[in-house]
Design an enzyme around this catalytic site. Sequence first.
Site, PDB file in Angstrom:
ATOM      1  N   HIS A 209       0.792  -1.438  -0.305  1.00  0.00           N
ATOM      2  CA  HIS A 209      -0.304   0.231   0.084  1.00  0.00           C
ATOM      3  C   HIS A 209       1.206   0.796   0.221  1.00  0.00           C
ATOM      4  O   HIS A 209       0.510   2.169  -0.933  1.00  0.00           O
ATOM      5  CB  HIS A 209      -0.851   0.248   1.126  1.00  0.00           C
ATOM      6  CG  HIS A 209      -2.138  -0.708   1.158  1.00  0.00           C
ATOM      7  ND1 HIS A 209      -2.045  -1.977   1.414  1.00  0.00           N
ATOM      8  CD2 HIS A 209      -3.184  -0.948   0.388  1.00  0.00           C
ATOM      9  CE1 HIS A 209      -3.506  -2.810   0.918  1.00  0.00           C
ATOM     10  NE2 HIS A 209      -4.104  -1.873   0.518  1.00  0.00           N
ATOM     11  N   HIS A 251       2.088  -3.637   9.212  1.00  0.00           N
ATOM     12  CA  HIS A 251       3.114  -3.419   9.436  1.00  0.00           C
ATOM     13  C   HIS A 251       3.259  -2.490  10.470  1.00  0.00           C
ATOM     14  O   HIS A 251       3.291  -2.205  10.993  1.00  0.00           O
ATOM     15  CB  HIS A 251       2.991  -2.802   7.471  1.00  0.00           C
ATOM     16  CG  HIS A 251       2.487  -3.718   6.331  1.00  0.00           C
ATOM     17  ND1 HIS A 251       3.365  -4.244   5.462  1.00  0.00           N
ATOM     18  CD2 HIS A 251       1.526  -3.174   5.862  1.00  0.00           C
ATOM     19  CE1 HIS A 251       2.385  -4.259   4.826  1.00  0.00           C
ATOM     20  NE2 HIS A 251       1.594  -4.021   4.897  1.00  0.00           N
TER      21      HIS A 251
END
EC number: 3.1.3.-
Length: 290
Positions: A209, A251
């Site tokens: 992303h 993440h």
Amino acid sequence: MPSPRRNAEGRPLAACAPSSSGSPAHGGGGGRFEFQSLLSSRAPGTDPTCARLRASESPVHRRGSFPLAGAGSSPALPSPLPEEDRMDLNPSFLGIALRSLLAIDLWLSKKLGVCAGESSSWGSVRPLMKLLEISGHGIPWLLGTLYCLSRSDSWAGREVLMNLLFSLLLDLLLVALIKGLVRRRRPAHNQMDMFFTLSVDKYSFPSGHATRAALVSRFILNHLVLAIPLRVLVVLWAFILGLSRVMLGRHNVTDVAFGFFLGYMQYSIVDYCWLSPHNAPVLFVLWNQP
């Protein structure tokens, strides 16, 4: 008065064997004999018998020497270990720096994961973060680019959309390749409820992303004429999208930071290999309209 005992060479024994204490019976003569023995040990021509006695009674030996096991014999020194068998007790500065960076990364990522679950401190904001997650996913961007490419009626628009499609495919390929090589697991506090995951999506490094946000935002800012407020919104969308990946627990911080860097560099590759009707005419024939 009887004379003190003498050795074979006619020297008094008090010079080589000093008295341990000067008793009053001898009138403090022990201290005088000890002083004389010290002088005789440093003067040239010292008696070898006394020197041997002092050397054998001394607890201090030269470096690397061993006590005598027998008459004039000493054990052999141990052979040094080969270089590859020695333990490295001084790790390199780079290794220490990397381990420290990893520890800081894990600690900071856990602190920022405020939307990792419904029971987290910012759990009420989790639906908004998941909406941002969908806005940066690769599938909506690919489908939207293909739809706009099929509906475009100008060569300039098709050229821009064709290169956007090329950059999105390049992003998916590079991110999947790096994730497969590094294989860093996602944070432990992450909930595996992501939108449309593939086999390599179980790995964390780098953030797809974040790479897509940096790539698309740079692409839009360079090829679309937008007002300043819209350009600011594009940059804010990319930044908040990367931050949401850490807040959701998807993440670590370094995954997002490297993702931003990789996406920024990917646009440079796309700009260098820019597709046009002159160097790639076959691709543009597919969407050619009479």
